[in-house]
Design an enzyme around this catalytic site. Structure first.
Site, mmCIF file in Angstrom:
data_model
loop_
_atom_site.group_PDB
_atom_site.id
_atom_site.type_symbol
_atom_site.label_atom_id
_atom_site.label_comp_id
_atom_site.label_asym_id
_atom_site.label_seq_id
_atom_site.Cartn_x
_atom_site.Cartn_y
_atom_site.Cartn_z
ATOM 1 N N HIS A 15 2.460 -0.292 1.631
ATOM 2 C CA HIS A 15 3.111 1.396 1.495
ATOM 3 C C HIS A 15 4.111 1.106 2.389
ATOM 4 O O HIS A 15 5.013 1.895 2.615
ATOM 5 C CB HIS A 15 1.514 1.375 2.632
ATOM 6 C CG HIS A 15 0.937 1.794 1.510
ATOM 7 N ND1 HIS A 15 -0.054 3.139 1.368
ATOM 8 C CD2 HIS A 15 -0.358 1.097 0.551
ATOM 9 C CE1 HIS A 15 -1.025 3.034 0.769
ATOM 10 N NE2 HIS A 15 -0.749 1.576 0.199
ATOM 11 N N ASP A 116 2.009 8.361 5.747
ATOM 12 C CA ASP A 116 1.562 7.967 4.354
ATOM 13 C C ASP A 116 0.314 8.972 4.285
ATOM 14 O O ASP A 116 -1.061 9.089 5.674
ATOM 15 C CB ASP A 116 0.520 6.418 5.638
ATOM 16 C CG ASP A 116 0.449 5.786 3.855
ATOM 17 O OD1 ASP A 116 -0.970 6.077 3.226
ATOM 18 O OD2 ASP A 116 1.112 4.458 2.787
ATOM 19 N N THR A 138 2.447 7.655 -1.678
ATOM 20 C CA THR A 138 2.698 6.703 -3.203
ATOM 21 C C THR A 138 2.205 6.403 -4.057
ATOM 22 O O THR A 138 2.661 5.775 -4.653
ATOM 23 C CB THR A 138 2.056 5.168 -1.403
ATOM 24 O OG1 THR A 138 1.092 5.165 -2.148
ATOM 25 C CG2 THR A 138 2.825 4.778 -0.545
#
Length: 391
Positions: A15, A116, A138
């Site tokens: 990530h 994220d 992602t």
């Protein structure tokens, strides 16, 4: 005052790498920007990303890393899996995120906070500080559609996915066997399910979602998300498909040797296996995969994670990378035997169905290059994203 964008990934290296590549892409459009990356420090392998961070700091001076104080889990913490642990680390890091943003804002005008998709707790911090919150997915757009639609699925039944028969239907996504939903979502009584539901709500209320895909790869699901079908109870934020983000090759750690060997093989003759930075298997499962690959008679390149603890962990049910091309038959606990691995590898490399899959992959490779080229769809989307920060 100089302008900045703050990026906030989750701790795993995969990530972090993806978020850094996003930062590099942003700089390619606005080289005068300053990119700041917040690093949550978990109570495990706290220095695992240090060499990578040092390398990026040396090669890209416009990217600055801010390591947040290490999190110490209280004795009362009761986390059942990696996802719950990640959510708990992020929750406890929230005050440090607030302080870091306040500190950065003293010298820079923060255009956006890009988080994220795990970090639902950061949404409120951004709002409190009047910073526009964005999320970075992602994964594929199909995964994003599932996350967006999760609250709607939760209203349709009181059952957990693990207890359901039949298929789960998400707009734009092929029907998914209920028991094949992502492992953290299988049991709605678990904390991870609750946390991911909160992530879905936060993303739907954000200023935009950036996703690591491109239009030609997933046109149907991207259209479904854009038309608001995955968030039927409210507005859908703008979606920016800016992928694929591709990290520059690191010639260390034996990669150069692998590439040299790969270049000596016939074109399109090698099967590549990689299960991500968190892909852990039991010793028995590793042995079955290895035996199946050997029996297949196909050339292969397999990235196997070396677990520092010496404990190889448990078998992972979501063998997603292996299911992309052809479906795998597994036992109830997710174990795949050598015969199945051999059969599927042979099917992929030798059968007519496998040939169709390989031809599609080649076509998508060309489409990916086109998306990233001058005037390509991903470049256009990235320009739209950067432009949105000016209003």
């Amino acid at each position: 005052m100089e302008e900045a964008v703050v990026l906030y990934p989750t701790p795993p290296i995969g990530h972090l790498r993806a978020m850094v590549e996003l930062g590099k892409a942003i700089l390619s459009h606005q080289p005068w920007l300053s990119i700041h990356v917040l690093i949550a420090t978990p109570p495990y392998q706290a220095d695992a990303t240090a060499p990578y961070i040092a390398a990026v700091s040396n090669s890209v001076p416009s990217i600055t890393f801010h390591r947040l104080p290490e999190i110490i889990l209280p004795p009362s913490s009761n986390v059942a899996n990696h996802e719950e642990l990640t959510f708990e680390v992020l929750r406890l890091s929230n005050p440090h995120v607030h302080d870091a943003l306040v500190s950065i804002s003293k010298k820079y005008k923060i255009q956006a906070l890009v988080m994220d998709f795990f970090i639902s707790v950061g949404f409120q911090v951004a709002k409190e500080l009047n910073i526009r919150p964005y999320y970075f997915n992602t994964c594929a757009a199909g995964t994003l559609a599932c996350f967006f639609y999760l609250p709607t699925l939760g209203k349709q039944t009181t059952k957990s996915f693990k207890d359901m028969e039949g298929f789960v239907h998400v707009p734009g996504v092929p029907p998914i066997p209920a028991k094949d939903m992502m492992k953290p979502l299988l049991d709605r009584a678990k904390k991870a399910y609750e946390c991911f539901s909160e992530c879905s709500i936060a993303m739907s209320r954000s200023a935009g979602v950036i996703t690591n895909t491109f239009e030609a790869l997933e046109p149907k699901v991207i259209k479904a998300i854009g038309n608001g079908l995955c968030v039927p109870d409210g507005p859908t934020p703008p979606i920016y498909c800016i992928g694929p983000l591709i990290a520059s090759a690191d010639k260390k750690n034996g990669l150069a040797q692998c590439l040299t060997w790969l270049d000596l093989q016939p074109s399109k003759s090698v099967v590549f296996l990689c299960f991500g930075s968190l892909g852990l298997f039991s010793k028995e499962q590793l042995g079955e995969i290895a035996l199946g690959l050997e029996r297949s008679g196909q050339r292969f390149l397999w990235v196997v994670r070396n677990n520092p603890s010496g404990n190889l962990g448990v078998a992972i049910k979501e063998q997603e990378e292996m299911k992309i091309a052809l479906p795998m038959v597994e036992s109830e606990n997710g174990f795949v035997n050598a015969d199945e691995v051999e059969k599927r590898v042979r099917d992929l490399m030798e059968s007519k169905q496998g040939k169709v899959v390989r031809e599609k992959i080649t076509a998508m490779k060309g489409a990916a290059k086109a998306a990233l080229s001058e005037g390509g769809s991903s470049g256009v989307e990235l320009a739209k994203l950067v432009e949105s920060w000016k209003h």
